[in-house]
Design a protein around this motif. Structure first.
Motif, PDB file in Angstrom:
ATOM      1  N   LEU A  45      73.745  44.602  47.312  1.00 32.99           N
ATOM      2  CA  LEU A  45      72.372  44.714  48.097  1.00 32.99           C
ATOM      3  C   LEU A  45      72.505  43.963  49.419  1.00 32.99           C
ATOM      4  CD1 LEU A  45      69.494  45.813  48.292  1.00 32.99           C
ATOM      5  CD2 LEU A  45      68.859  43.797  47.076  1.00 32.99           C
ATOM      6  N   PHE A  69      68.200  48.772  53.809  1.00 33.40           N
ATOM      7  CA  PHE A  69      68.907  48.062  52.667  1.00 33.40           C
ATOM      8  C   PHE A  69      69.311  49.167  51.535  1.00 33.40           C
ATOM      9  CE2 PHE A  69      65.584  45.243  54.551  1.00 33.40           C
ATOM     10  CZ  PHE A  69      66.518  44.372  55.289  1.00 33.40           C
ATOM     11  N   HIS A  71      71.718  49.665  47.783  1.00 33.36           N
ATOM     12  CA  HIS A  71      72.262  48.888  46.514  1.00 33.36           C
ATOM     13  C   HIS A  71      73.774  49.032  46.163  1.00 33.36           C
ATOM     14  CE1 HIS A  71      67.850  48.889  46.526  1.00 33.36           C
ATOM     15  NE2 HIS A  71      68.085  47.769  45.587  1.00 33.36           N
ATOM     16  N   ALA A 125      62.873  39.761  55.129  1.00 38.39           N
ATOM     17  CA  ALA A 125      63.408  40.296  53.933  1.00 38.39           C
ATOM     18  C   ALA A 125      64.190  39.211  53.249  1.00 38.39           C
ATOM     19  CB  ALA A 125      64.266  41.631  54.393  1.00 38.39           C
ATOM     20  N   LEU A 127      67.076  38.814  49.671  1.00 41.15           N
ATOM     21  CA  LEU A 127      67.594  39.812  48.935  1.00 41.15           C
ATOM     22  C   LEU A 127      68.417  38.825  48.064  1.00 41.15           C
ATOM     23  CD1 LEU A 127      69.121  42.319  51.475  1.00 41.15           C
ATOM     24  CD2 LEU A 127      67.028  42.614  50.310  1.00 41.15           C
ATOM     25  N   HIS A 136      64.443  42.540  45.865  1.00 39.14           N
ATOM     26  CA  HIS A 136      63.972  42.386  47.136  1.00 39.14           C
ATOM     27  C   HIS A 136      62.950  41.280  47.029  1.00 39.14           C
ATOM     28  CE1 HIS A 136      65.759  46.239  48.272  1.00 39.14           C
ATOM     29  NE2 HIS A 136      66.104  46.300  47.189  1.00 39.14           N
ATOM     30  N   TYR A 138      59.791  40.584  50.138  1.00 37.29           N
ATOM     31  CA  TYR A 138      59.563  41.012  51.712  1.00 37.29           C
ATOM     32  C   TYR A 138      58.006  40.214  51.781  1.00 37.29           C
ATOM     33  CZ  TYR A 138      62.508  44.927  51.065  1.00 37.29           C
ATOM     34  OH  TYR A 138      63.443  45.659  50.584  1.00 37.29           O
ATOM     35  N   SER A 245      57.402  41.748  46.015  1.00 39.22           N
ATOM     36  CA  SER A 245      58.859  41.710  45.553  1.00 39.22           C
ATOM     37  C   SER A 245      59.025  43.245  44.921  1.00 39.22           C
ATOM     38  CB  SER A 245      59.108  40.785  44.332  1.00 39.22           C
ATOM     39  OG  SER A 245      58.827  39.548  45.149  1.00 39.22           O
TER      40      SER A 245
END
Length: 780
Positions: A45, A69, A71, A125, A127, A136, A138, A245
């Protein structure tokens, strides 16, 4: 599993803190960067700043904007982009419309964790990941509206998308998939399934589809299924510092499996706990080799190198062991057996080939990561079970025939000879034997996937004793360089001969040993170089050992991504024979020394794509062993010198601009750099009967190898204070004097200790007086 309390005394940080994912990210491959990931995890990610190709895409440090972003970051598969924004949503206008400035001011990138600010939106952000789930978090500013975008059909890296599907499951869950279109290398579609959950129910969900070929429109439904499909989840009136999230479970098998992966691996919303689990996983992996001393820069680069060995190949099976076999007319779901605790007994990997890995990963895997090497070997052995031909590439559950030859054989041979193999060795030999004749993988040139392959030239190899230059016009594959093929096939034949020896199949050994000598059929004694021949047995004319103009695939005629100057040294199975053919030790040393002297100004590496013009090229696989050849010609001090020069000048940097030259190639150059750091190598790739490790001078004061069976092998060095530590003065093994540059792998594997005295001037007596340890142990 290894405990890491011991690092507290040696370091202010653990290995996972020392590894730096940002090294050499200025112009990386799409699959190069991975912070929020686990070793060999399905998920990588990370931010994407550029799409459109494999060789310079994904996260590029000096790009101005983050586009999304995503994966999945593999060489030929990609998927599931996400982008958080504030203000009016522009998702229907494409990734560029929602981009955010790339700001490194507060960025943190570590093994298992990435944090970055999106200044255009005021969003921070964060990760992390488990093996099959991206996590994630945020942190938003105060915002009247904010959105989390998933453009499921956006092109990512080297991959376009055929279609996408998404459906609202509940107020905080979405499920769907993206279909990867075929690429030049991967000939069939590949589907990436997902289930995404949000920690806060969205206020609204919007799906879109194509309106025309160039435009999109929102749909009045709770799903989309289209060639231009996507969605965005909307939130209104967020307060300052509010966190949302998102967890995304991924599968290559089904939506149901993606949900199962999510539920099994991310049972709660504790982000800090997920980061801690990721860090522990990386410490367990990186800490297999524990170093102290040297400079902090050298430690950072060492653990960065080790990290790269575990991010180039990624598991594709789900928690229940299911994976997609896409080698037949339609995809088939197969299942890996599970352990008593319910985990897959091995990983089925999405993996590039193993072209040249006998000089890097095969050695490192055999030494300290045998489970990783066995996962790779078993993946390609599964292709033998599924298709009847042992594979050499795995992308999207498909055999893609990367490069040439049977690259899996040297790995299998190394694991067998070092007694590390856990795969079915009988079946491995059957697969290797089949591949060595028409009807196997050596029929195919690079990426040649048709039903009637001819580009590999194995029939000509058997007929003429070499692959003639005319192979360049035969078949529809790439990488059709007859001289290179001859040399690589001969080494692989030698590996099969050694497999036959240890597996009690002696009747096969003479034939393959004879074929291992085919390198002599294309060695032109009048020039001292390997030289292409045609089907009439005539030498290629005109002939250039070092190219003056670019040929096909960055090579001179008859070679693959290189030239005669470098490939003439490609005889690991008979180094003594090669030295003799080149005129003996003195002539060989003089020639190889001149090659290295000529390469000092280039940092011992050609610019990527200019391999044809190099005499030494640590940017590419065919020449990864050159510096170590001096030892075999009776001058181990020159190996010590040039290995150190290459280590520092080619692989020593830790900036975003450098650290690897050209194509790092899924951990191969990271593994080579790590081996140079610890001072161990093997020109033969540990594929010989009774293999040995070749000793050069380590850069660290102490190295502890944590081996299978809870054993350790320790190397300690000493250097006069303030002096250069390039040259070995003397060595002891378990307290006894050791004067050979070769260490039996069996001695390493049983555990023990070696002490090496280093100094600033060569000791030309060390490493030469005992002759060949390999010969000694073979006679026992």
């Amino acid at each position: 599993m290894l405990s890491f309390f011991m690092f507290a005394k040696a370091y202010s940080q653990q290995p996972a803190d020392l590894a730096n994912p940002l090294v050499a990210t200025t112009k990386p491959r799409f699959d190069f960067f991975a912070a929020a990931s686990l070793p060999y995890g399905m998920i990588a990610l990370s931010p994407d700043t550029h799409h459109g190709d494999l060789w310079s895409a994904g996260y590029r440090y000096n790009d101005p904007y983050i586009l999304n972003f995503s994966h999945i970051h593999n060489a030929q598969t990609a998927g599931i982009p996400v982008m958080p924004v504030t203000g009016a949503c522009k998702a229907l206008q494409g990734l560029e419309a929602s981009r955010a400035k790339l700001d490194h001011t507060t960025e943190i990138a570590k093994a298992g964790y990435h944090k970055i600010l999106l200044p255009d939106y005021g969003i921070t952000a964060e990760l992390t990941a488990s093996q099959r789930v991206g996590f994630h978090r945020y942190t938003f500013p105060a915002a009247k509206e904010a959105h989390i975008i998933m453009d499921l059909t956006a092109a990512l890296g080297p991959v376009n998308m055929v279609k996408g599907y998404a459906k609202k499951v509940s107020g905080n869950e979405i499920e769907g998939y993206s279909v990867n279109a075929p690429t030049f290398r991967r000939k069939k579609n590949c589907t990436v399934y997902f289930v995404a959950r949000f920690s806060k129910p969205f206020d609204k969900i919007n799906f879109w589809k194509s309106a025309t070929d160039s435009t999109k429109e929102l749909v009045n439904a709770d799903f989309t299924d289209d060639k231009k499909a996507g969605l965005y989840a909307s939130y209104y009136n967020l307060h300052e510092g509010e966190q949302i999230s998102m967890q995304v479970g991924v599968s290559f098998v089904s939506i149901e499996n993606a949900r199962m992966n999510l539920e099994k691996e991310m049972p709660d919303w504790n982000f800090e706990a997920a980061v801690a689990r990721a860090k522990t996983a990386w410490n367990d992996y990186l800490g297999r080799i524990e170093v102290s001393g040297g400079t902090r820069k050298q430690q950072v680069k060492f653990y960065t190198d080790l990290m790269h060995t575990a991010i180039g190949r990624r598991l594709t099976e789900d928690v229940n062991g299911e994976y997609t076999d896409n080698t037949g007319p339609k995809p088939v779901v197969r299942k890996i057996p599970l352990t008593a605790s319910g985990k897959p007994t091995y990983h089925f990997l999405d993996a590039d080939g193993l072209w040249g890995s006998h000089w890097n990963l095969n050695i490192l895997w055999s030494m300290v990561y045998p489970e990783s090497g066995n996962d790779v070997a078993t993946t390609f052995l599964d292709y033998y079970y599924n298709t009847g031909i042992m594979g050499r590439t795995s992308w999207g559950g498909q055999e893609c025939w990367v490069m040439v030859g049977d690259q899996t054989v040297p790995l299998m041979a190394a694991l067998i000879q070092t007694h590390r193999a856990t795969f079915n060795t009988e079946d491995a030999f059957k697969g290797a034997y089949k591949n060595a004749f028409p009807g196997g993988t050596r029929d195919r040139g690079g990426y040649e996937a048709g039903p009637s392959p001819k580009g590999g030239g194995i029939d000509w190899y058997l007929k003429y004793g070499y692959v003639p230059i005319e192979i360049r016009d035969r078949g529809d594959g790439y990488n059709r360089g007859g001289a290179s093929m001859t040399l690589e096939y001969a080494y692989q034949d030698w590996c099969i001969a050694n497999m036959a020896s240890i597996l009690n199949k002696q009747k096969y050994r003479p034939e393959f040993l004879q074929r291992a000598g085919y390198w002599k059929n294309i060695f032109d004694s009048s020039t001292g170089y390997t030289r292409p021949k045609d089907t009439l047995g005539k030498w290629l004319t005109p002939f250039e050992a070092i190219g003056t103009k670019r040929g096909v695939n960055h090579a001179t005629p008859g070679f693959i991504e290189s030239n005669a100057s470098i490939y003439s040294y490609y005889v690991p199975q008979d180094v003594k024979g090669l030295i003799k053919a080149m005129g003996g030790n003195d002539v060989f040393i003089k020639r190889l020394s001149a090659d290295f002297e000529s390469a000092v100004s280039s940092g011992f590496a050609a610019e990527h794509g200019e391999h044809y013009a190099a005499r030494v090229d640590y940017d590419n696989e065919p020449g990864c062993h050159l510096a170590h050849l001096f030892s075999h010609a009776g001058a181990p001090w020159l190996t010590q010198y040039w290995v150190r020069q290459v280590k520092e000048n080619t692989f020593g940097d830790t900036t975003s601009f450098a650290g690897y030259r050209g194509d790092e190639d899924q951990g191969q150059m990271g593994a080579l750099s790590a081996l140079m750091s610890v001072g161990l190598f093997d020109v033969q790739g540990l594929a010989d009967v009774n293999p040995t490790l070749e000793i050069t001078s380590p850069i660290f004061d102490k190295i502890i190898f944590h081996l299978p069976g809870k054993k350790t092998f320790v190397i300690q060095t000493s250097t006069p204070s303030g002096k250069d530590n390039t040259y070995i003065q003397s060595a002891t093994l378990n307290g006894k004097s050791w004067k050979s540059f070769e260490l039996p792998f069996s001695e390493f594997a049983r555990g023990g200790s070696m002490k090496i005295d280093l100094g600033p001037t060569p000791n030309k007596a060390w490493g030469t007086s005992l002759g060949s340890v390999k010969q000694t142990i073979t006679k026992k």
